[in-house]
Design an enzyme around this catalytic site. Sequence first.
Site, mmCIF file in Angstrom:
data_model
loop_
_atom_site.group_PDB
_atom_site.id
_atom_site.type_symbol
_atom_site.label_atom_id
_atom_site.label_comp_id
_atom_site.label_asym_id
_atom_site.label_seq_id
_atom_site.Cartn_x
_atom_site.Cartn_y
_atom_site.Cartn_z
ATOM 1 C CD GLN A 105 -5.096 -3.814 -45.744
ATOM 2 O OE1 GLN A 105 -5.353 -4.433 -46.767
ATOM 3 N NE2 GLN A 105 -5.129 -2.491 -45.672
ATOM 4 C CB SER A 129 13.159 21.222 -15.896
ATOM 5 O OG SER A 129 12.240 22.291 -16.018
ATOM 6 C CE LYS A 165 12.075 18.230 -11.515
ATOM 7 N NZ LYS A 165 10.915 18.557 -12.366
ATOM 8 C CE1 TYR A 212 -7.291 -11.423 -44.463
ATOM 9 C CE2 TYR A 212 -8.620 -10.632 -46.299
ATOM 10 C CZ TYR A 212 -7.596 -10.441 -45.388
ATOM 11 O OH TYR A 212 -6.887 -9.268 -45.403
ATOM 12 C CG HIS A 219 -1.797 -1.203 1.341
ATOM 13 N ND1 HIS A 219 -2.965 -1.392 0.645
ATOM 14 C CD2 HIS A 219 -1.605 -2.328 2.080
ATOM 15 C CE1 HIS A 219 -3.486 -2.572 0.960
ATOM 16 N NE2 HIS A 219 -2.670 -3.163 1.823
ATOM 17 C CD GLU A 223 8.662 10.825 -15.496
ATOM 18 O OE1 GLU A 223 8.673 11.553 -16.507
ATOM 19 O OE2 GLU A 223 8.788 11.261 -14.339
#
Length: 468
Positions: free
Chosen positions: A332, A287, A293, A327, A160, A300
């Site tokens: 496709q 940044s 930064k 088909y 948690h 990410e």
Amino acid sequence: MSKGEAQVTWGGRFSQRPNSLMQVFGESVSFDMRLAPYDLKCSLGHASMLQKVGLLTEQEFKEIEAGIHELFEEIKNDDFPWKLELEDVHMNLEQALRAKTEVADKLHAGRSRNDQVATDMRLFFKDACFQLKTSLEGAMIALLGLARKYPNLPIPGYTHLQRAQPVTVGHHLLAYIEALGRDHERFSRVVEHANVCPLGSGAIAGTTLPLDREFSAKALGFVDENGHALITPNGMDAVADRDIFLEFASACSTCALHLSRLSEDLILWNSSEFGYINLSDSFTTGSSLMPQKKNPDSFELIRGKTGRIIGNLTNLMITIKGLPLTYNRDLQEDKPPVFDSLDQLSQCLAVVAGCIESASFDEGKCRLSASDPLLLATDLADYLVEAGVPFRKAHHYVGALVALAEEKKLSLPELSDEDAGQVCEFLKADWREVFDLERAFSRREKPGMPGPNQIALRIQFWEGILQA
């Protein structure tokens, strides 16, 4: 426009060429051109079978074989002139082969584009899975190297997102190696299921020509461990089946989920609030506004691309869900999702390997966080269990001790014997010994636990598997 000028591959029944918009809307060569090596291999195998059954002479086969080898080189050197009006990779290559030898007109005997593309894609999946398994091994070796460097460095384990129990860096990283090992197995199973040849099924009901499907299967490598041909048993299923697409996309999605969860852990650990891990400048970004930064963009992006890879699986499922046999042109659209999943997952695995190889842990911060006595509250409950207290009661006693320590603004082992004894009469003079981390890990030497010997054994196991 005369009939003779209609579309050369299926235009005999039509008096007009396709509208230019329809050509653009219906083409697939812009993405299925990557199947060219598999399509040429498929054609060569089919041609060898046609010669074997007498539908091609030896000389005709040699002309086709020479033309296919020339096309292999053109594709390899990126010299092939792809034509949008020829719709797809198959027709482009067929017409290019015909320009080299008119005998190519005989090559399509006994096959349809349906079983042709089904065969091409099975060859593709076998190669794609091999590629991803190799990439997985690279990521696993990088994780193993980091686990080997910090096998017993303690850090908090979380449930948690709350501190739960002490673990080690080695234990935590090995958890992801186990998960990626299962991904490796999944791709092996996809290969097993892809290793069945549909060539010769035609569009739906095969052909009256004397094909030898087992010969084609062997020529293309669709064989079991004993060299016996593996062929699809039902022509309708062979050209309509997209299970391999779903299995491959699902395996990619599961693997991406593992990488996303790993990324989330690393992003948290890299934050100032945690400060456990240091990521290389080469896999982070800055940044445009805030000069201080250092952002973990690589991980990410892996989280973001995971959604894209899962979307590819959903795309396939929705495309297939309402289609009757066999088909339909909807199919496709089955290739871009699997191609994209392969490309994106390959990049993600490469980034994980590169970033993990250059990462390091801040041992001081890790040990400081792991020194929180509350991480060993369960060990105190175990201490009481060994003294004969039922676990539910022991759990209650320790919870009450934690509440008392919080009330007094003390750490749990800082409680006096008098205060602790008023809550739990079963505590002895040695109860504070459970808060020693070395003791805690030494008592976790059973399979699956973070004891030093267990971590060493599991690292040794994966070293043998990965030959790292």
